[in-house]
Design a protein around this motif. Structure first.
Motif, PDB file in Angstrom:
ATOM      1  N   LEU A  87       0.854  -1.189   0.000  1.00  0.00           N
ATOM      2  CA  LEU A  87       0.000   0.000   0.000  1.00  0.00           C
ATOM      3  C   LEU A  87       0.894   1.246   0.000  1.00  0.00           C
ATOM      4  CD1 LEU A  87      -3.197   0.527   0.650  1.00  0.00           C
ATOM      5  CD2 LEU A  87      -2.290   1.372   2.800  1.00  0.00           C
ATOM      6  N   ARG A  90      -0.139   6.779   3.326  1.00  0.00           N
ATOM      7  CA  ARG A  90      -0.964   7.981   3.191  1.00  0.00           C
ATOM      8  C   ARG A  90      -0.629   9.004   4.271  1.00  0.00           C
ATOM      9  NH1 ARG A  90      -2.740   4.570  -0.356  1.00  0.00           N
ATOM     10  NH2 ARG A  90      -4.960   4.350  -0.806  1.00  0.00           N
ATOM     11  N   GLU A  92      -2.769  10.488   6.037  1.00  0.00           N
ATOM     12  CA  GLU A  92      -3.627  10.223   7.214  1.00  0.00           C
ATOM     13  C   GLU A  92      -2.924   9.335   8.242  1.00  0.00           C
ATOM     14  OE1 GLU A  92      -4.635  10.386   3.871  1.00  0.00           O
ATOM     15  OE2 GLU A  92      -6.135   8.796   3.922  1.00  0.00           O
ATOM     16  N   PRO A 182      -4.806  -1.574   9.107  1.00  0.00           N
ATOM     17  CA  PRO A 182      -5.156  -2.804   8.369  1.00  0.00           C
ATOM     18  C   PRO A 182      -6.022  -2.496   7.154  1.00  0.00           C
ATOM     19  CG  PRO A 182      -6.663  -2.523  10.186  1.00  0.00           C
ATOM     20  CD  PRO A 182      -5.721  -1.329  10.230  1.00  0.00           C
ATOM     21  N   PRO A 183      -6.272  -3.508   6.322  1.00  0.00           N
ATOM     22  CA  PRO A 183      -7.241  -3.315   5.235  1.00  0.00           C
ATOM     23  C   PRO A 183      -8.613  -3.077   5.862  1.00  0.00           C
ATOM     24  CG  PRO A 183      -6.074  -5.424   5.043  1.00  0.00           C
ATOM     25  CD  PRO A 183      -5.743  -4.871   6.375  1.00  0.00           C
ATOM     26  N   TYR A 184      -9.283  -2.007   5.478  1.00  0.00           N
ATOM     27  CA  TYR A 184     -10.584  -1.727   6.108  1.00  0.00           C
ATOM     28  C   TYR A 184     -11.645  -1.277   5.105  1.00  0.00           C
ATOM     29  CZ  TYR A 184      -8.348   2.956   6.283  1.00  0.00           C
ATOM     30  OH  TYR A 184      -7.688   4.113   5.984  1.00  0.00           O
ATOM     31  N   VAL A 185     -11.354  -1.421   3.832  1.00  0.00           N
ATOM     32  CA  VAL A 185     -12.340  -1.034   2.823  1.00  0.00           C
ATOM     33  C   VAL A 185     -13.295  -2.218   2.602  1.00  0.00           C
ATOM     34  CG1 VAL A 185     -12.657  -0.230   0.448  1.00  0.00           C
ATOM     35  CG2 VAL A 185     -10.623   0.479   1.740  1.00  0.00           C
ATOM     36  N   LEU A 197      -6.219   3.386  -5.737  1.00  0.00           N
ATOM     37  CA  LEU A 197      -6.667   2.103  -5.172  1.00  0.00           C
ATOM     38  C   LEU A 197      -6.743   0.996  -6.219  1.00  0.00           C
ATOM     39  CD1 LEU A 197      -7.538   4.186  -2.923  1.00  0.00           C
ATOM     40  CD2 LEU A 197      -9.346   2.579  -2.347  1.00  0.00           C
ATOM     41  N   ALA A 204      -4.145  -5.517   0.839  1.00  0.00           N
ATOM     42  CA  ALA A 204      -3.846  -4.418   1.762  1.00  0.00           C
ATOM     43  C   ALA A 204      -5.018  -3.467   1.933  1.00  0.00           C
ATOM     44  CB  ALA A 204      -2.624  -3.646   1.260  1.00  0.00           C
ATOM     45  N   LEU A 205      -6.052  -3.665   1.129  1.00  0.00           N
ATOM     46  CA  LEU A 205      -7.166  -2.702   1.134  1.00  0.00           C
ATOM     47  C   LEU A 205      -8.451  -3.268   1.720  1.00  0.00           C
ATOM     48  CD1 LEU A 205      -6.784  -1.207  -2.468  1.00  0.00           C
ATOM     49  CD2 LEU A 205      -6.477   0.058  -0.332  1.00  0.00           C
ATOM     50  N   GLU A 235      -6.028   2.362  12.727  1.00  0.00           N
ATOM     51  CA  GLU A 235      -6.589   3.235  11.700  1.00  0.00           C
ATOM     52  C   GLU A 235      -7.840   2.547  11.141  1.00  0.00           C
ATOM     53  OE1 GLU A 235      -3.947   5.072   8.796  1.00  0.00           O
ATOM     54  OE2 GLU A 235      -5.534   4.963   7.275  1.00  0.00           O
TER      55      GLU A 235
HETATM   56  N1  GLN Z   1      -6.664   4.696   3.434  1.00  0.00           N
HETATM   57  C1  GLN Z   1      -6.813   3.867   2.278  1.00  0.00           C
HETATM   58  C2  GLN Z   1      -7.872   4.457   1.383  1.00  0.00           C
HETATM   59  O1  GLN Z   1      -9.039   4.310   1.615  1.00  0.00           O
HETATM   60  C3  GLN Z   1      -7.160   2.466   2.631  1.00  0.00           C
HETATM   61  C4  GLN Z   1      -6.035   1.846   3.351  1.00  0.00           C
HETATM   62  C5  GLN Z   1      -6.449   0.746   4.226  1.00  0.00           C
HETATM   63  O2  GLN Z   1      -7.371  -0.013   3.955  1.00  0.00           O
HETATM   64  N2  GLN Z   1      -5.776   0.651   5.296  1.00  0.00           N
HETATM   65  O3  GLN Z   1      -7.508   5.100   0.442  1.00  0.00           O
END
Ligand code: GLN
Length: 275
Positions: A87, A90, A92, A182-185, A197, A204-205, A235
């Motif tokens: 990834l 970012r 953030e 972590p991946p959080y989408v 993306l 990773a997403l 996060e």
């Molecule tokens: N911050 C990323 C985005 O939405 C996602 C990264 C993540 O899943 N940790 O662009």
């Protein structure tokens, strides 16, 4: 007569990219500052360099993230190696580093675990700012660990890297702090088909159907790996500012607080384990 080489200014204009992007690509390729490009705007560029940067411009025009083209990304003022196996760090996520640093005073020799380290951005930033920490950084991807190790080496920091599916291969600890981006989408989130993306590893997403699968797994495991009084920092997505804290409260964490990023969006949950 030799065909004259294009000037720097013409190359940038012909790229049809936003000037800032074209300049960044050109600066990276030539290894120079922006001031150099400005001062030499009307000079011709050696044809091999001109061809190389035109190839980069074309890739960018096709949507490829700048950081995958240049293989570099700045994070927390550190120049990091990145590649399509990780990834892209970012801005953030610098907030996550700040919140971790607040809990890790100078001179601290705390044991820190980072899960899903990717490029190693978080672990390398923490290690660079707090020399005494004992950091373990894990990732399930061997390719990511290679990149992370290289970043640690280039920044001369010592980090123990472990190949692990979340906590699966982590030694018991206990840790003073566990941190993860972590991946959080969510799997069906339309953002996955937009911008950078599209090019980043799905691994990773995507955090399962609801985007919470990995957050949940980490939070559950952290209860066994944190010492009593240890902190967990996660996060999460801009739309998980309620669900992530609720998940942590539900698992028995204390002092659960959510923090906004620079764009004003909910982004990081912090909490403490008092088991
Ligand atoms: N911050 C990323 C985005 O939405 C996602 C990264 C993540 O899943 N940790 O662009």
């Amino acid at each position: 007569m030799l065909a004259s080489t294009p000037t720097i200014d013409r190359l940038i204009r012909d790229s049809r990219l936003p000037r800032s992007e074209a300049e960044l690509l050109l600066r990276t390729l030539l290894g120079c500052e922006r001031a150099h490009l400005v001062a030499h705007a009307d000079d011709g560029l050696e044809s091999s360099n001109a061809r190389a940067v035109q190839a980069w411009f074309a890739r960018r025009w096709d949507g490829e993230p700048i950081s995958y083209i240049t293989r570099r990304r700045e994070f927390y003022s550190l120049a990091l190696n990145v590649d399509p196996g990780v990834l892209i760090p970012r801005a953030e996520t610098e907030q996550l580093v700040d919140l971790a640093l607040e809990r890790l005073p100078r001179g601290s020799s705390a044991r820190v675990l980072e899960l899903g380290t990717g490029s190693g951005a978080i672990a390398v930033a923490l290690a660079s700012l707090r020399a005494g920490l004992k950091i373990t950084a894990a990732d399930v991807s061997e390719a990511a660990l290679r990149t992370a190790r290289r970043n640690a080496l280039e920044h001369a920091v010592e980090i123990e890297f472990v190949r692990s599916d979340w906590f699966e291969s982590i030694e018991p600890g206990p840790f003073d702090l566990v941190v993860s981006n972590p991946p959080y989408v969510a799997a069906a989130d339309p953002h996955l088909e937009l911008g950078d993306l599209r090019f980043e590893p799905r691994l990773a997403l995507v955090g399962g159907v609801d985007g919470l699968a990995c957050l949940r797994k980490i939070a559950e495991g952290a209860r066994r790996f944190l010492r009593s009084g240890g902190a967990l920092l996660l996060e999460h997505g801009y739309d998980q500012g309620e669900t992530c804290p609720a998940l942590l409260r539900g698992l028995g964490f204390a002092e659960v607080a959510d923090h906004h990023d620079l764009a004003g969006l909910p982004r990081v949950t912090t909490c403490v384990w008092r088991g």
